[in-house]
Design an enzyme around this catalytic site. Structure first.
Site, mmCIF file in Angstrom:
data_model
loop_
_atom_site.group_PDB
_atom_site.id
_atom_site.type_symbol
_atom_site.label_atom_id
_atom_site.label_comp_id
_atom_site.label_asym_id
_atom_site.label_seq_id
_atom_site.Cartn_x
_atom_site.Cartn_y
_atom_site.Cartn_z
ATOM 1 N N LYS A 203 -0.592 5.819 43.664
ATOM 2 C CA LYS A 203 -1.226 5.542 43.224
ATOM 3 C C LYS A 203 -2.557 6.607 43.473
ATOM 4 O O LYS A 203 -2.783 7.121 44.205
ATOM 5 C CB LYS A 203 -2.238 3.789 42.789
ATOM 6 C CG LYS A 203 -0.879 3.172 42.941
ATOM 7 C CD LYS A 203 -0.519 3.027 41.135
ATOM 8 C CE LYS A 203 0.602 2.185 41.050
ATOM 9 N NZ LYS A 203 2.114 1.998 41.718
ATOM 10 N N THR A 204 -3.573 6.242 42.215
ATOM 11 C CA THR A 204 -4.796 7.350 42.667
ATOM 12 C C THR A 204 -5.264 7.549 44.681
ATOM 13 O O THR A 204 -6.105 8.154 44.940
ATOM 14 C CB THR A 204 -5.699 7.185 41.411
ATOM 15 O OG1 THR A 204 -5.213 7.223 40.077
ATOM 16 C CG2 THR A 204 -6.397 8.070 41.369
#
Length: 381
Positions: A203-204
């Site tokens: 994820k980011t």
């Protein structure tokens, strides 16, 4: 155990060729900041479980970044969804509307409450749930709508909120892929009753494994905080007055998250630059990207596109891998999975699932890496 040993053995083998030596994966986390220092601090101070300064710091940092009064760390994004639904008192005999084109966790969390997931189709332009189909699927048993902000693009929340208000339905936003996404200055997850986030390794920002639930309502937030800790009273230790779960985020995971969110602006800037370059380099092809509405600022989590209808996606992906560039298919439709299988057709979602492909999107990619990915993709098309 045998499989693990084989995997380790393969990992240690010398690269067979230049493509393998210079292999570009779909994603790698950027852990080049204070992650190690903060984790070592947890170890040195013995605060390694769910109590410690980093859990509180991470929750506060996330709340400030998102713009919400209440943020509660949990052990992963899937339990964030389940916790949200449970604390909205959704259970057997209830229905929750969810797009069929989504990661399976969105659907599994509904089923785990005993409620029934009711699938809706997506819009071709943005791949997100179609409000018109949402309206058509509402029944007296419908309790909530779960918009899923796929790949960093935010759903049409104005239309969804209008439907929810009209029918007195809760909204649980699945923002697993939308940390850093906003619409008209409002961050994903703050449009509905509860927003949920994932901090898995791709994820980011990541905590290794971890998640988050947010809510504007203080009573609802307090209940989620209580229930995620085995239903223990927030005021009286070891007094449990309702069913709860062990969904706690560890201090070690939160320490990684604190280091990550310290650099989230730089990470997002780079990911957005990568997305712009992909779009620029592929504008002379027949691929189609997700449409982005006016006012949207996307996290550009995973750059995904639709190949032309006549192209064999699996052959393209294998050809790219042979050339040292990884990719992955977009999600398969939930209504085609064995445990949720329906004879109903969702033509737009099925088309997206068949043609969609995700490209390397991690922030350490150089412009040269992106150009190589595009060159290899074009060769295979």
């Amino acid at each position: 155990m045998g499989d693990k040993n084989i995997a380790l053995k393969v990992k240690r083998e010398a690269p067979k060729n230049d493509n393998e030596l210079n292999f570009i994966p779909v994603y790698m986390p950027d852990i080049s900041g204070n992650e190690k220092a903060y984790v070592v601090d947890c170890l040195d101070t013995n605060w390694i479980s769910s109590i410690g300064i980093y859990t509180e710091k991470f929750e506060k940092s996330c709340a400030d970044f998102i713009g919400t009064p209440h943020a509660i760390g949990v052990s992963n994004g899937t339990v964030a969804l389940h916790l949200a639904l449970h604390c909205l008192d959704i259970g057997p005999n209830d229905e929750v509307i969810v797009p069929t084109f989504t990661y399976i966790a969105s659907v599994n969390a509904i089923a785990q409450t005993g409620a029934t997931p009711v699938f809706v189709d997506c819009r071709l332009e943005d791949w997100l749930l179609d409000p018109k189909d949402v309206e058509a699927k509402i029944t007296p048993r419908t309790k909530a709508i779960m918009p899923v902000h796929l790949y960093g693009i935010i759903c049409d929340m104005e239309a969804i909120k209008e439907i929810a208000d009209k029918h007195n339905l809760a909204i649980v936003e699945d923002c697993a892929e939308a940390m850093g996404s906003s619409l008209n200055g409002q961050h994903a997850g703050t449009f509905g009753d509860i927003g949920t986030f994932s901090f898995f390794g791709n994820k980011t920002i990541t905590t290794g494994e971890g998640g988050l639930v947010i809510a504007a309502d203080g009573v609802l937030a307090a209940r989620m905080r209580k229930v995620k800790g085995q239903g223990q009273s927030l005021d009286k230790r070891y007094w449990h007055d309702e069913l709860g779960f062990n969904y706690r985020l560890t201090n070690i995971c939160a320490a990684i998250g604190v280091a990550q969110i310290e650099r989230i602006d730089a990470i997002l800037d780079r990911k957005r630059a990568i997305a712009r370059l992909y779009r620029e380099l592929l504008q002379d092809t027949d691929v189609a990207f997700q449409a982005q509405r006016d006012g949207l600022v996307s996290s550009d989590w995973l750059i995904s596109l639709l190949l032309p209808a006549h192209v064999n996606r699996d052959a393209v992906m294998q050809g790219m891998r042979d050339k040292g560039v990884d990719s992955r298919p977009v999600f398969y439709c939930a209504h085609q999975m064995p445990m949720y299988k329906l004879d109903t057709s969702f033509p737009v979602s099925e088309d997206i699932a068949r043609r969609g492909i995700s490209l390397p999107s991690y922030p350490a990619l150089t412009d040269g890496d992106v150009k190589r990915v595009v060159s290899v993709l074009k060769e295979q098309m």
